[in-house]
Each structure stands twice: as structure tokens, then as C-alpha cells.
Design an enzyme around this catalytic site. Structure first.
Site, PDB file in Angstrom:
ATOM      1  CE  LYS A 186       2.221 -13.550 -42.252  1.00  0.00           C
ATOM      2  NZ  LYS A 186       3.880 -13.763 -42.021  1.00  0.00           N
TER       3      LYS A 186
HETATM    4  C1  LIG Z   1       5.152 -13.566 -42.158  1.00  0.00           C
HETATM    5  C2  LIG Z   1       6.054 -13.006 -41.801  1.00  0.00           C
HETATM    6  C3  LIG Z   1       7.474 -13.523 -41.786  1.00  0.00           C
HETATM    7  C4  LIG Z   1       7.520 -14.679 -41.276  1.00  0.00           C
HETATM    8  O1  LIG Z   1       7.133 -15.543 -42.315  1.00  0.00           O
HETATM    9  P1  LIG Z   1       7.594 -17.109 -41.353  1.00  0.00           P
HETATM   10  O2  LIG Z   1       6.235 -17.477 -42.212  1.00  0.00           O
HETATM   11  O3  LIG Z   1       6.275 -16.917 -40.007  1.00  0.00           O
HETATM   12  O4  LIG Z   1       8.980 -16.992 -41.206  1.00  0.00           O
HETATM   13  C5  LIG Z   1       8.456 -12.551 -42.161  1.00  0.00           C
HETATM   14  N1  LIG Z   1       8.010 -11.398 -42.378  1.00  0.00           N
HETATM   15  C6  LIG Z   1       6.893 -10.774 -42.344  1.00  0.00           C
HETATM   16  C7  LIG Z   1       6.619  -9.267 -42.641  1.00  0.00           C
HETATM   17  C8  LIG Z   1       6.349 -11.439 -42.485  1.00  0.00           C
HETATM   18  O5  LIG Z   1       4.074 -11.206 -41.581  1.00  0.00           O
END
Ligand SMILES: *Cc1c(COP(=O)(O)O)cnc(C)c1O
Length: 367
Positions: A186
């Protein structure tokens, strides 16, 4: 030349000294859970998102689950969201016992179509979860209005969009609750799992804090049945080092995106549309094209990695067969699943590398 879709080691190399020092400090402190680093991260996140409260949690999926749970959403309730997102968005809805209701997205922004939401609202609808997909804020004005009219909670899935804003307002603090992920890829990533929930509502913040800590405020006394969902000190320390760079990294992403936008004009790929008034943070740079496989293969041969986000819309996932959706129900999401391609984009991508991607892409896409 080898160019990854995203290069996490380049960023680490630049910050190695600071990050190792921060980790060492935590290791020497003996305080590994709920210490000063997590507190500091709360302050940093409040500042970036313009929110009154921030509750760090174990991951972005938990952030969504806790947000829904804190709103009292569960069995018998319906929550509207996008079918064109990472699985966790709808998984969180199902996890609390509620029913995901999918509303199709717009073909040029990839975000939920507010015009199609109202017809899906029933007496059981309790919330809408707009997703700020690929780093671009959803159309929040229309969504907030629907929320007010039908008394629905608005929970922003801002996992891909930390630092993005809509009409000057940072995402996460526009709806009732905002959920973020610190998954390594991210825009702000740690070196494991992490997430945070933000809100301006004191009661909701307290409820989420309570739920995330076994329903306990006073150690060994539990008021409700909750979860164990914490961010640890080491990850928080890493994030505190990185967060001071977030603004510059997002700016760099926008610059790289604008170069792709300009250079791909005379090709058969459609570049992503940015809506007026939003600040996009390009978690991913996703183009739309008819010959995805041809492009993907050609770039692969030239050492360039690309990605398909997402190859199956959520309403057609096996896990959601029980919801009764069929092929053809949400045509835009279904089409995008086979017509989109993410190109390499990360703040450390240099001009040479980007030019190489552009030139190789033109070899198969020039019109
Ligand atoms: C990455 C992501 C999640 C989940 O996050 P995690 O930390 O992997 O549990 C939820 N929604 C979206 C749109 C994402 O990109």
C-alpha cells in the site's frame, strides 16, 4: 532491463538506517504492544486524515470488520459496496453476518456508481462502503447525500488511498468511519500486516477501541466479546519513520502518472480518468485496453511486470455464489476484470525505467 510492478526493496534501501534504528529502539525498550510508537502513529494518522480519532488495528480487513461491528451491523442487515475491489471489502461484510449488495462501477473511474445505489436500498440496508479504488476517491458528495436521506452509515474503504482527498477533504474523514491498510504494497506500508480505523465520532472510536482489545478497558475485565486486533510496536515504529515521506511519495506517484497519461495518448490504451476536484494517489496506475493479454505478454518478454486488478469481480467469486449473482448482472465490473492492466508505478521508479516501459508498450499499442 527488469522492471517490477512495484519495488519494495528500493524504498527500504533509502530508509534502511532510520528503520533499523527505529526497530532497535523498540526491541531494547521491552515494550512490544501498545507503547509509545503506536500512540505516536495515532497522532500522525489523525494529522494526515484530519480525523479526531485513530485506532490502529491488526490489518485493513479487521479495520472494516471492526467498523461494521461498531455500527451494530450484522445478521439480517445489508451493506452496499462495489464488486470491483479487493475481496476483503465484501468479506468484512459477510464476516459480521451481513449481506453484501453489489452496485456496479463506472467504466472510466472504476469507482461505485452513485446513480445505481438508490434502487438497491431496502429496509435492511444499514451502510454503504465506497472504495477509493487504486487511490482515487469515490464520488463522496452523492454517497453522503444518500447516506443522510436513508440514514445509512458511510464506511470508507480507503485502504488504497491514504493521503488522497476529495474536494479538499482527506479521505477517511468524509464518511462516518474510514478504514486503512498498511499491507506492504500500500502507499504507506509496513513490513507485515497493519491497519487503522479513523472517525470523528467519539462513541464509535471508543467502541472500536474496546472491540479491538477483547472488549476490555481494564485488563482482565471484559465488557463485551471482542477481537484481538492490534498493531504492534515494531510495525508502528516503521510506519512512523515512513509516514513523513508519504506526501512526497504520493506527489511522485502523481507525476509518474501524468507522464504515462501524456505518453500513452496516441496508443490504443485508455488511461485512467481523474475526476474533477479529487487528489488521486495512484496506489496503482491501471489502463483499460482490449488486448490486455497481448500487452502483458509482450512486456513480460521485455522484463516488465504488470498486474491484473482484479481478474474476477466479487459477485462472481465462488465464496459469494450463495448471493445468487449471475454473469451479466454487473456488466461494467465484469468487463473491467478482463480489460485492465496495472503498469509499473512506485515512487522510486526512475525516468529511464518509465521510458523503457512506455517505449515497449508503444511497440504493441500504437495506433
Ligand atoms: C488491501 C485492501 C484491504 C485489506 O487490507 P489488509 O491489510 O490486506 O487486510 C481492503 N480493501 C482494499 C480495497 C484493499 O486494497
Amino acid at each position: 532491463m527488469q522492471i517490477p510492478l512495484i519495488d519494495l526493496t528500493a524504498q527500504y534501501s533509502n530508509l534502511e538506517v532510520k528503520i533499523l534504528a527505529a526497530i532497535k529502539k523498540v526491541l531494547r525498550s521491552g515494550q512490544y504492544i501498545n507503547g509509545t510508537e503506536v500512540k505516536q502513529l495515532e497522532e500522525n494518522i489523525k494529522e494526515v486524515t484530519g480525523s479526531k480519532y485513530a485506532v490502529p488495528v491488526a490489518n485493513g480487513t479487521d479495520a472494516l470488520v471492526l467498523a461494521l461491528d461498531a455500527c451494530g451491523i450484522g445478521q439480517g442487515d445489508e451493506v452496499i459496496t462495489s464488486p470491483y475491489t479487493f475481496f476483503a471489502t465484501a468479506e468484512a461484510i459477510a464476516r459480521v453476518g451481513a449481506k453484501p449488495v453489489f452496485v456496479d462501477v463506472k467504466v472510466d473511474t472504476f469507482n461505485i456508481s452513485p446513480e445505481l445505489i438508490e434502487e438497491k436500498i431496502t429496509k435492511n440496508t444499514k451502510a454503504i462502503i465506497p472504495v477509493h479504488l487504486f487511490g482515487q476517491p469515490a464520488e463522496m458528495d452523492a454517497i453522503i447525500e444518500l447516506g443522510k436521506k436513508h440514514r445509512l452509515k458511510i464506511i470508507e474503504d480507503a485502504c488504497q488511498a491514504l493521503g488522497a482527498s476529495y474536494k479538499g477533504n482527506p479521505v477517511g474523514s468524509i464518511g462516518d468511519i474510514g478504514c486503512f491498510s498498511f499491507f506492504p504494497t500500500k502507499n504507506l506500508g509496513c513490513y507485515g500486516d497493519g491497519g487503522v480505523v479513523v472517525t470523528n465520532n467519539k462513541e464509535i472510536a471508543e467502541k472500536i477501541r474496546l472491540l479491538a482489545a477483547h472488549g476490555s478497558k481494564v485488563k482482565y475485565f471484559n465488557e463485551i466479546v471482542g477481537y484481538n486486533s492490534r498493531l504492534d510496536e515494531i510495525q508502528a515504529a516503521i510506519l512512523n519513520v515512513k509516514i513523513s515521506h508519504l506526501f512526497d511519495w504520493n506527489e511522485k506517484r502523481r507525476i509518474l502518472a501524468s507522464i504515462y497519461d501524456r505518453e500513452l495518448l496516441k496508443t490504443n490504451v485508455t488511461t485512467p480518468k481523474t475526476v474533477e476536484g479529487v487528489k488521486h494517489v495512484y496506489h496503482l496506475y491501471v489502463v483499460t485496453c482490449s488486448n490486455v493479454n497481448e500487452i502483458k505478454q509482450h512486456l513480460e518478454q521485455k522484463g516488465i511486470s504488470t498486474g491484473v486488478y482484479y481478474p474476477s469481480p466479487l459477485h462472481l467469486q465462488r465464496a459469494f455464489l450463495y448471493l445468487g449473482y449471475k454473469v451479466g448482472y454487473l456488466p461494467v465490473s465484469e468487463k473491467l476484470a478482463t480489460h485492465t492492466l496495472a503498469l509499473p508505478l512506485f515512487p522510486e521508479l526512475d525516468n529511464n525505467q518509465q521510458n523503457y516501459v512506455i517505449e515497449r508498450l508503444k511497440e504493441v499499442c500504437t495506433i
